[in-house]
Design a protein around this motif. Sequence first.
Motif: not given
Length: 89
Positions: A74-76, A78, A87
Amino acid sequence: MRLFRPVGRDELAKIEASSMKAFPSRLPDQPIFYPVLNFDYAEQIARDWNSTRDDHAFVGYVTEFEIDDEFAARYAVQTAGAAATHREP
């Protein structure tokens, strides 16, 4: 998914008090909980940040934990800063 979280002495004590099942509430000046995706990045934060601060008793630790892959998706991811290894989900 395996994640890592650098912590100070007091935060580690609270994690241990939960039988290693929960992270404590965040500090007022650090309202966001964020883990990182690799040990090297977490170690760098623990060494360069936690271990230099009096409020962390000048020590830093790296915790490692697993979360459900579907939840993590659900989380990108980065990249923080210029380093490709920095990251965060």
